[in-house]
Scaffold this motif. Structure first.
Motif, short mmCIF file in Angstrom:
data_model
loop_
_atom_site.label_atom_id
_atom_site.label_comp_id
_atom_site.label_asym_id
_atom_site.label_seq_id
_atom_site.Cartn_x
_atom_site.Cartn_y
_atom_site.Cartn_z
N SER A 16 0.82 -1.21 0.00
CA SER A 16 0.00 0.00 0.00
C SER A 16 0.86 1.26 0.00
O SER A 16 0.38 2.33 0.33
CB SER A 16 -0.92 0.01 1.24
OG SER A 16 -0.15 0.10 2.43
N ALA A 17 2.13 1.12 -0.40
CA ALA A 17 3.05 2.24 -0.27
C ALA A 17 2.59 3.46 -1.02
O ALA A 17 2.85 4.59 -0.61
CB ALA A 17 4.44 1.82 -0.74
N LEU A 195 -7.79 2.95 -5.77
CA LEU A 195 -7.34 4.22 -6.36
C LEU A 195 -6.91 4.03 -7.80
O LEU A 195 -7.16 4.90 -8.65
CB LEU A 195 -6.19 4.79 -5.52
CG LEU A 195 -6.56 5.26 -4.11
CD1 LEU A 195 -5.34 5.84 -3.40
CD2 LEU A 195 -7.69 6.28 -4.13
N TYR A 196 -6.27 2.93 -8.09
CA TYR A 196 -5.86 2.62 -9.47
C TYR A 196 -7.09 2.54 -10.37
O TYR A 196 -7.10 3.08 -11.48
CB TYR A 196 -5.10 1.30 -9.45
CG TYR A 196 -4.69 0.76 -10.81
CD1 TYR A 196 -3.70 1.37 -11.55
CD2 TYR A 196 -5.28 -0.40 -11.31
CE1 TYR A 196 -3.30 0.86 -12.78
CE2 TYR A 196 -4.89 -0.92 -12.53
CZ TYR A 196 -3.90 -0.29 -13.27
OH TYR A 196 -3.52 -0.80 -14.48
N ALA A 251 1.89 9.33 -8.06
CA ALA A 251 1.91 9.19 -6.60
C ALA A 251 1.77 7.73 -6.18
O ALA A 251 2.45 7.28 -5.26
CB ALA A 251 0.79 10.02 -5.99
N LEU A 252 0.90 6.99 -6.86
CA LEU A 252 0.74 5.58 -6.54
C LEU A 252 2.01 4.80 -6.85
O LEU A 252 2.35 3.85 -6.14
CB LEU A 252 -0.42 4.98 -7.34
CG LEU A 252 -1.83 5.11 -6.78
CD1 LEU A 252 -2.83 4.47 -7.73
CD2 LEU A 252 -1.94 4.45 -5.40
N GLU A 308 2.48 0.30 -17.63
CA GLU A 308 3.67 0.76 -16.90
C GLU A 308 3.47 0.73 -15.38
O GLU A 308 4.37 0.34 -14.65
CB GLU A 308 4.02 2.18 -17.35
CG GLU A 308 5.37 2.66 -16.85
CD GLU A 308 5.80 3.97 -17.49
OE1 GLU A 308 7.01 4.17 -17.67
OE2 GLU A 308 4.91 4.80 -17.80
N LEU A 309 2.29 1.11 -14.92
CA LEU A 309 2.01 1.12 -13.48
C LEU A 309 1.35 -0.19 -13.06
O LEU A 309 1.81 -0.87 -12.15
CB LEU A 309 1.11 2.29 -13.12
CG LEU A 309 0.61 2.35 -11.68
CD1 LEU A 309 1.78 2.43 -10.70
CD2 LEU A 309 -0.34 3.53 -11.48
N GLY A 310 0.24 -0.53 -13.73
CA GLY A 310 -0.46 -1.75 -13.36
C GLY A 310 0.41 -2.97 -13.51
O GLY A 310 0.40 -3.87 -12.66
N GLY A 311 1.18 -3.02 -14.60
CA GLY A 311 2.05 -4.16 -14.82
C GLY A 311 3.11 -4.28 -13.74
O GLY A 311 3.39 -5.38 -13.24
#
Length: 325
Positions: A16-17, A195-196, A251-252, A308-311
């Motif tokens: 959860s960082a 949030l994603y 931010a995520l 890029e993020l989800g992966g």
């Protein structure tokens, strides 16, 4: 609103960082800014209710809303609709406003009572009609319509303050994901996924509704279905909402997103080629093509964030309350 550094220190886990950062850097300041902007709008309306006087603070409030308006969890799951009742697919807003003005309804003079009025007469889009629609904006100071504008702005400021306070509490729920007693988020990664999902849902809504609605079909474009077109805001809203989604993604992530940054830059470059920010010229094939290209870039941005993020985080999007709009 209180800074969340302490909560981030207490509750952050590897899974959860990004949640504390997204809350602390983007979401909570966004709701605080919206509360301040709506308060300033109400103060301006109390001093001078005329469209010319409230146009700038209304636009400032709308700008603030774009930073957090597509988040539809926690206090925003139900609270957002009365702030921004759009799309109004059945034309309720002009009818309800017209009925209030014609009847000089008492509810339109009392901000507290107005909180129970139809959502079609409340919030940013009701005010857009009162400021920009020739059927509504010719009112004089001291008229019932003037009082109604003051009531709408005061009630909107109340909504802004309530959302700000509500998110102050809901942030603790997100930050305590997986802790004993948290029945909403049973594991830390569930808060991250929530949030994603919201940021991807925002981009989907932009592509499908903010751009798709005015585009309509090639044979039947619908320019007056664009979001806040009377105020000339459709293109601005697309860009601000895309910027906000990327800010949440950064931010995520907690790491650089160069591909996402490049996709956002391409989106802005495509927007620079659009010469009518209200999308009212989409009946022209060349103008339509430029808006369609912008729509493609919004979808490409979403795909890039997923890769890029989800992966990197192993995330997939869940249900979003705006699905189906």
């Amino acid at each position: 609103m209180r800074h969340l550094f302490l909560f981030a220190t207490l509750f952050a886990t590897p899974l959860s960082a990004g949640v504390p950062e997204a809350l602390d850097e983007v979401i909570l300041p966004g709701f605080s800014d919206f509360a301040e902007a709506t308060k300033a709008l109400s103060v301006a309306a109390q001093a001078d209710c005329t469209p010319e006087a409230i146009e700038a603070p209304w636009n400032a409030a709308f700008d603030a809303w774009t930073q957090i308006g597509d988040i539809r969890i926690g206090p925003s799951e139900t609270g957002a609709l009365s702030v921004a009742f759009w799309p109004d697919t059945r034309g309720f807003t002009p009818r309800v406003l017209g009925n209030l003005i014609e009847a000089r309804a008492e509810v339109g003079t009392d901000p507290e009572a107005f909180a129970e009025a139809s959502i079609a007469a409340r919030g940013l889009f009701a005010l857009e009609r009162m400021i920009y629609d020739a059927d509504f904006n010719a009112y004089a100071p001291g008229s019932y319509a003037c009082t109604l504008v003051r009531t709408i702005t005061a009630e909107l400021a109340g909504q802004g303050a309530a959302l700000d306070a509500g998110w102050d509490g809901f942030a603790r729920v997100m930050l305590s994901a997986g802790e004993d007693g948290n029945t909403l988020y049973l594991a830390p990664e569930e808060a991250t996924r929530a949030l994603y999902t919201q940021l991807l849902g925002s981009l989907e809504f932009t592509a499908d509704s903010r751009l798709g609605r005015p585009l309509g079909t090639f044979d039947r474009p619908r320019p007056t279905r664009a979001e806040a077109w009377r105020a000339g805001r459709p293109l601005r809203n697309v860009l601000l909402d895309a910027d906000a989604a990327v800010a949440q993604a950064r931010a995520l992530a907690g790491f650089d997103l160069p591909q996402t940054d490049a996709a956002l830059a391409r989106l802005h470059a495509a927007a620079d080629k659009i010469d009518d920010p209200s999308f009212q010229n989409v009946k022209d094939p060349a103008a339509r093509l430029r808006v369609e290209i912008l729509q493609q870039h919004v979808r490409a941005l979403s795909d890039t964030i997923e890769a890029e993020l989800g992966g990197a985080l192993g995330l997939t999007a869940g249900f979003n309350s705006q699905d189906g709009d």
